[in-house]
Design a protein around this motif. Structure first.
Motif, PDB file in Angstrom:
ATOM      1  N   THR A 158       0.829  -1.209   0.000  1.00  0.00           N
ATOM      2  CA  THR A 158       0.000   0.000   0.000  1.00  0.00           C
ATOM      3  C   THR A 158       0.860   1.255   0.000  1.00  0.00           C
ATOM      4  OG1 THR A 158      -1.686  -1.205   1.255  1.00  0.00           O
ATOM      5  CG2 THR A 158      -1.883   1.179   1.171  1.00  0.00           C
ATOM      6  N   GLY A 159       1.917   1.254   0.782  1.00  0.00           N
ATOM      7  CA  GLY A 159       2.803   2.407   0.822  1.00  0.00           C
ATOM      8  C   GLY A 159       3.466   2.678  -0.517  1.00  0.00           C
ATOM      9  N   ARG A 160       3.878   1.621  -1.219  1.00  0.00           N
ATOM     10  CA  ARG A 160       4.513   1.801  -2.531  1.00  0.00           C
ATOM     11  C   ARG A 160       3.527   2.405  -3.527  1.00  0.00           C
ATOM     12  NH1 ARG A 160       6.970  -3.218  -1.250  1.00  0.00           N
ATOM     13  NH2 ARG A 160       5.421  -4.364  -2.479  1.00  0.00           N
ATOM     14  N   GLU A 161       2.305   1.873  -3.553  1.00  0.00           N
ATOM     15  CA  GLU A 161       1.307   2.399  -4.480  1.00  0.00           C
ATOM     16  C   GLU A 161       0.943   3.845  -4.151  1.00  0.00           C
ATOM     17  OE1 GLU A 161       0.237   1.034  -7.219  1.00  0.00           O
ATOM     18  OE2 GLU A 161       1.502  -0.726  -6.863  1.00  0.00           O
ATOM     19  N   LEU A 162       0.831   4.145  -2.868  1.00  0.00           N
ATOM     20  CA  LEU A 162       0.487   5.507  -2.475  1.00  0.00           C
ATOM     21  C   LEU A 162       1.615   6.476  -2.807  1.00  0.00           C
ATOM     22  CD1 LEU A 162      -1.496   7.427  -1.149  1.00  0.00           C
ATOM     23  CD2 LEU A 162      -0.544   6.803   1.080  1.00  0.00           C
ATOM     24  N   ALA A 163       2.855   6.066  -2.562  1.00  0.00           N
ATOM     25  CA  ALA A 163       3.992   6.923  -2.893  1.00  0.00           C
ATOM     26  C   ALA A 163       4.061   7.188  -4.395  1.00  0.00           C
ATOM     27  CB  ALA A 163       5.290   6.282  -2.405  1.00  0.00           C
ATOM     28  N   ARG A 164       3.819   6.163  -5.191  1.00  0.00           N
ATOM     29  CA  ARG A 164       3.835   6.345  -6.632  1.00  0.00           C
ATOM     30  C   ARG A 164       2.713   7.279  -7.088  1.00  0.00           C
ATOM     31  NH1 ARG A 164       6.281   3.725 -10.598  1.00  0.00           N
ATOM     32  NH2 ARG A 164       7.005   2.117  -9.137  1.00  0.00           N
ATOM     33  N   ALA A 165       1.510   7.083  -6.520  1.00  0.00           N
ATOM     34  CA  ALA A 165       0.377   7.919  -6.911  1.00  0.00           C
ATOM     35  C   ALA A 165       0.608   9.380  -6.529  1.00  0.00           C
ATOM     36  CB  ALA A 165      -0.899   7.394  -6.261  1.00  0.00           C
ATOM     37  N   LEU A 166       1.151   9.619  -5.335  1.00  0.00           N
ATOM     38  CA  LEU A 166       1.374  10.997  -4.897  1.00  0.00           C
ATOM     39  C   LEU A 166       2.451  11.683  -5.724  1.00  0.00           C
ATOM     40  CD1 LEU A 166       1.172  10.562  -1.005  1.00  0.00           C
ATOM     41  CD2 LEU A 166      -0.491  11.707  -2.477  1.00  0.00           C
ATOM     42  N   THR A 167       3.553  10.969  -5.982  1.00  0.00           N
ATOM     43  CA  THR A 167       4.636  11.580  -6.755  1.00  0.00           C
ATOM     44  C   THR A 167       4.215  11.834  -8.198  1.00  0.00           C
ATOM     45  OG1 THR A 167       5.548   9.358  -7.142  1.00  0.00           O
ATOM     46  CG2 THR A 167       6.481  10.643  -5.320  1.00  0.00           C
ATOM     47  N   GLU A 168       3.383  10.965  -8.758  1.00  0.00           N
ATOM     48  CA  GLU A 168       2.905  11.196 -10.125  1.00  0.00           C
ATOM     49  C   GLU A 168       2.014  12.422 -10.210  1.00  0.00           C
ATOM     50  OE1 GLU A 168       1.045   7.594 -11.379  1.00  0.00           O
ATOM     51  OE2 GLU A 168       2.939   6.582 -11.840  1.00  0.00           O
ATOM     52  N   ARG A 169       1.409  12.806  -9.095  1.00  0.00           N
ATOM     53  CA  ARG A 169       0.593  14.014  -9.046  1.00  0.00           C
ATOM     54  C   ARG A 169       1.406  15.246  -8.645  1.00  0.00           C
ATOM     55  NH1 ARG A 169      -5.238  12.250  -6.395  1.00  0.00           N
ATOM     56  NH2 ARG A 169      -5.675  10.545  -7.833  1.00  0.00           N
ATOM     57  N   GLY A 170       2.709  15.082  -8.535  1.00  0.00           N
ATOM     58  CA  GLY A 170       3.568  16.214  -8.220  1.00  0.00           C
ATOM     59  C   GLY A 170       3.645  16.555  -6.756  1.00  0.00           C
ATOM     60  N   GLN A 171       3.234  15.643  -5.887  1.00  0.00           N
ATOM     61  CA  GLN A 171       3.294  15.887  -4.452  1.00  0.00           C
ATOM     62  C   GLN A 171       4.515  15.185  -3.854  1.00  0.00           C
ATOM     63  OE1 GLN A 171      -0.682  14.415  -3.551  1.00  0.00           O
ATOM     64  NE2 GLN A 171      -1.406  16.507  -3.238  1.00  0.00           N
ATOM     65  N   HIS A 172       5.056  15.787  -2.818  1.00  0.00           N
ATOM     66  CA  HIS A 172       6.281  15.267  -2.203  1.00  0.00           C
ATOM     67  C   HIS A 172       5.939  14.280  -1.091  1.00  0.00           C
ATOM     68  CE1 HIS A 172       8.853  18.102  -4.341  1.00  0.00           C
ATOM     69  NE2 HIS A 172       7.929  19.021  -4.102  1.00  0.00           N
TER      70      HIS A 172
END
Length: 292
Positions: free
Chosen positions: A134-148
């Motif tokens: 879950t953490g990997r998917e969330l990190a990928r989703a957030l970074t793809e949206r330009g969030q740190h």
């Protein structure tokens, strides 16, 4: 920073004390041993000249005997001082090399660099505690949206895996226990740009501790936690946790929606799928079959 200083002082205490004692004994010996001036009169070196001579003697610069030539007794004492200082320096240098290779010291250095990097962030970021699926998917989703994103995980293998992932943005990561308040503060919990804390570990007690610590240290930060126990959920809610997600309750809700209203379930999937995912076709449950 305090950990690094503590480790250095603890490991270098004996070598430094050895060097200080040898330097002090060398200086004291040169002061007490009588010498001769240019006219052959008895002369005693003062502490300043003794300290000056021992300083360049230990560095092997070799300025010579000052201010007058030494007597044989003084030269004998200097020989003893030279060999003792060489042994002490070898001992100190060896201890420094051992300290640099120590995993605890290396981790303290990484922890300090991590904290410095977080302090220099000037844009909003989220702290992810736990880097499982879950953490990997969330990190990928957030970074793809330009969030740190900032990641804290107790498993070093997961932190190393994060470094190998091709994420859109660089994600600072710390191998540490997220339930420790100090590590959460190093991850930026007290930073004014901290937008939220997400606890995704597989341990309810750890997630509860993260939720409580986050709300106590930064009451205004948004806290999202995973929990699969209703008692833990009630405890989190009592401390003002903003969002509590139970994966089993969520799955049951999705399953119930899929069985009762397949169209609504399909619409929900369309709205919540990751960008670029092909929209699935509706799936209807088989009709009940009669018996007899």
């Amino acid at each position: 920073m305090d950990n690094i200083v503590f480790l250095i002082l603890r490991r270098m205490r004996r070598p430094l004390l050895t060097l200080v004692l040898i330097y002090a004994a060398s200086i004291l010996g040169l002061v007490l041993i009588p010498g001769q001036d240019a006219q052959g009169n008895p002369w005693h070196m003062d502490f300043f000249h003794a300290f000056y001579f021992v300083s360049f003697m230990s560095t092997t610069i070799g300025f010579g005997e000052i201010p007058y030539e030494f007597t044989d007794v003084q030269r004998a004492w200097v020989l003893v001082s030279i060999y003792l200082s060489v042994i002490a320096w070898l001992y100190a240098i060896g201890t420094i090399l051992t300290l640099l290779q120590d995993k605890t010291f290396q981790h303290a250095i990484k922890e300090r660099r991590f904290a410095q990097r977080i302090r220099h962030l000037r844009e909003p970021f989220y702290i992810l505690c736990g880097y499982g699926e879950t953490g990997r998917e969330l990190a990928r989703a957030l970074t793809e949206r330009g969030q740190h994103v900032v990641v804290v995980d107790l498993n070093e293998d997961k932190i190393n895996l994060l470094k190998l992932q091709n994420l859109r943005d660089y994600v600072p990561a710390l191998h540490a226990n997220a339930r420790t308040p100090r590590h959460l503060l190093e991850a930026g919990l007290g930073h004014r740009q901290c937008a939220g804390v997400v606890a995704l570990t597989n341990d309810n007690e750890v997630n509860l501790k993260i939720a409580i610590t986050s709300k106590l240290l930064n009451p205004h930060v948004t806290v999202i936690c995973r929990a699969d126990s209703h008692d833990i959920e009630d405890n989190m809610a009592s401390f003002g946790t903003d969002y509590i997600i139970d994966p089993f309750d969520t799955f049951a809700k999705y399953l119930s929606t899929a069985l009762q209203t397949p169209g609504l379930y399909l619409l929900q999937r369309w709205l919540t799928e990751k960008p670029g995912t092909l929209l699935p076709d509706p799936v209807y449950p088989p009709p009940p079959t009669g018996t007899g």
